[in-house]
Design a protein around this motif. Sequence first.
Motif, PDB file in Angstrom:
ATOM      1  N   PRO A  12      35.301  47.978  47.026  1.00  0.00           N
ATOM      2  CA  PRO A  12      34.691  46.658  46.681  1.00  0.00           C
ATOM      3  C   PRO A  12      35.182  46.905  45.207  1.00  0.00           C
ATOM      4  CG  PRO A  12      32.767  48.158  46.469  1.00  0.00           C
ATOM      5  CD  PRO A  12      33.248  48.898  47.488  1.00  0.00           C
ATOM      6  N   THR A  16      37.547  43.250  43.993  1.00  0.00           N
ATOM      7  CA  THR A  16      37.095  43.038  43.315  1.00  0.00           C
ATOM      8  C   THR A  16      38.523  42.944  41.923  1.00  0.00           C
ATOM      9  OG1 THR A  16      34.541  43.479  43.037  1.00  0.00           O
ATOM     10  CG2 THR A  16      35.594  42.781  40.677  1.00  0.00           C
ATOM     11  N   ALA A  20      39.788  38.392  41.797  1.00  0.00           N
ATOM     12  CA  ALA A  20      40.000  38.489  40.602  1.00  0.00           C
ATOM     13  C   ALA A  20      41.072  37.838  40.235  1.00  0.00           C
ATOM     14  CB  ALA A  20      39.252  39.065  39.780  1.00  0.00           C
ATOM     15  N   VAL A  84      35.482  36.993  37.441  1.00  0.00           N
ATOM     16  CA  VAL A  84      35.534  38.187  37.929  1.00  0.00           C
ATOM     17  C   VAL A  84      33.602  38.857  38.366  1.00  0.00           C
ATOM     18  CG1 VAL A  84      35.588  40.606  37.370  1.00  0.00           C
ATOM     19  CG2 VAL A  84      36.978  38.953  36.583  1.00  0.00           C
ATOM     20  N   VAL A  87      34.011  36.798  41.928  1.00  0.00           N
ATOM     21  CA  VAL A  87      33.951  37.804  43.137  1.00  0.00           C
ATOM     22  C   VAL A  87      34.238  38.707  42.771  1.00  0.00           C
ATOM     23  CG1 VAL A  87      36.495  39.269  43.176  1.00  0.00           C
ATOM     24  CG2 VAL A  87      36.459  36.395  42.635  1.00  0.00           C
ATOM     25  N   ALA A  88      32.937  39.416  41.913  1.00  0.00           N
ATOM     26  CA  ALA A  88      32.454  41.182  41.988  1.00  0.00           C
ATOM     27  C   ALA A  88      30.699  40.611  43.426  1.00  0.00           C
ATOM     28  CB  ALA A  88      31.926  40.936  40.962  1.00  0.00           C
ATOM     29  N   ILE A  91      32.258  40.379  46.966  1.00  0.00           N
ATOM     30  CA  ILE A  91      32.294  41.529  47.196  1.00  0.00           C
ATOM     31  C   ILE A  91      31.406  42.104  47.803  1.00  0.00           C
ATOM     32  CG2 ILE A  91      34.002  43.156  47.722  1.00  0.00           C
ATOM     33  CD1 ILE A  91      35.903  41.569  46.292  1.00  0.00           C
ATOM     34  N   SER A 106      36.200  49.273  38.461  1.00  0.00           N
ATOM     35  CA  SER A 106      36.682  47.839  38.296  1.00  0.00           C
ATOM     36  C   SER A 106      37.374  47.201  36.604  1.00  0.00           C
ATOM     37  CB  SER A 106      35.315  46.446  39.150  1.00  0.00           C
ATOM     38  OG  SER A 106      34.791  47.042  39.708  1.00  0.00           O
ATOM     39  N   TYR A 110      41.704  46.466  36.510  1.00  0.00           N
ATOM     40  CA  TYR A 110      42.109  45.425  36.729  1.00  0.00           C
ATOM     41  C   TYR A 110      42.810  45.998  35.085  1.00  0.00           C
ATOM     42  CZ  TYR A 110      41.320  40.302  35.969  1.00  0.00           C
ATOM     43  OH  TYR A 110      40.942  38.851  36.132  1.00  0.00           O
ATOM     44  N   ALA A 145      32.413  42.599  36.364  1.00  0.00           N
ATOM     45  CA  ALA A 145      32.172  43.582  37.706  1.00  0.00           C
ATOM     46  C   ALA A 145      30.297  43.478  37.826  1.00  0.00           C
ATOM     47  CB  ALA A 145      32.874  44.852  37.606  1.00  0.00           C
ATOM     48  N   SER A 149      27.664  42.238  40.006  1.00  0.00           N
ATOM     49  CA  SER A 149      26.583  42.280  40.923  1.00  0.00           C
ATOM     50  C   SER A 149      25.127  42.781  40.316  1.00  0.00           C
ATOM     51  CB  SER A 149      26.829  43.966  40.707  1.00  0.00           C
ATOM     52  OG  SER A 149      26.175  44.965  41.857  1.00  0.00           O
TER      53      SER A 149
END
Length: 402
Positions: A12, A16, A20, A84, A87-88, A91, A106, A110, A145, A149
Amino acid sequence: MPEPAESSFLRPAFLTALVAALVSIGVSAVLVLLARGASDLSLVSFGRASVRTWLVSMGSGIEAGAVSVGLVPLGATLVCLVIVAAVAAWIVAEPLHDLVAFAASSAGAYGVIAGVASTVTNAGGVDISTTRAALAAFVVGGLGAALGSAVRHRDAERWWFTSSDDVRAVIRAAVPGIAAVLVSATAVVAVLLVRGVARAGDLWALLDPGTGGGVALGVGSLLAVPTLILWTTSVLLGPGFALGTDTSVDLSGAQLGQVPGFPVLAGLPAPGQFPDWVFVLGLVPLLAGVLCGWRLVPGAREGVLARVVLGGAAGALAGLVLGVLVALSGGAIGPGRMADAGPPALTPLLVAVPVMAVGGAIGAALNHYRGGRAPRPSDTSATGRPRLWQRDEPAGADRRVH
């Protein structure tokens, strides 16, 4: 021999970062198309422009001949961070056991993508610092990230880096102080922008950007507002900001020289000395520090000295965050006289930390003594109605309680 178990956070984390980056570059590509048009760009130049726009939006800076842009466009950076985070959140469907490792992975992925992208697109006399691009992406990727989460699974408590109640109390108390200064600066910017609407319209008409260019110019103006808010924060702190060699604004007044024809800059105050009452705005950081101390909840620590120390720490932390943000908002935005724009790098920080620390100590002391004067029951172990004695009964062990 069985294969070792795969780490749960790696897949993940890498997804991510990759998704992203692709989404952010896609958004940048749309802006490039609106600003320059499809007919003016080849496929290669369009791709490079899109990637460069993404990197610059995160604060990588860019140099093209005599033109140097080092300012961090914080509005665009916030957009990248939100992408970001979104997207996190999409995912990471299941809670992860090692959240710190996920955020760090992440961020690293990135940053590597941004570093490689900057190296590939450095051509034609245009240069982007690979180190700065990777570092900026690392910060954006890691924060995004972690935020995504935490929002998806509502597990922000798991992200605390310490178990100390005092440290947590200081961090929580610093947040309202930071918000108070930024909200005050936002209110000032809003008033100035409303008063400068007519001038902004005149600038827009002179630029005549067309339909696509108008959309891009409007987005750019909107994304510049957070930078103006931080420049105004520097004014509230005292040092103010510069916009070229002949333009400066602080609490005493505004000195305006030639200003770029950017519509949002129509919100700059009229040149001249400000009214005397404007100096009252200089109390905002101190009062924000008082708010930090007032909102402090130090848990079991009830002594006035402990509260004052923690309140001062909360105010100092708020000042530190504001000082760093203000420092990031300055930098070069062009050649010549525009090579220096925004607040000074260190002065706002050196002012904000002690002023807000003093305010935090004052607020904590006020809250402590306010709590000390609150009425308390004489016997907290008893339940029901309070104890009353018959007025005509003599004092003694046999006195009856009703």
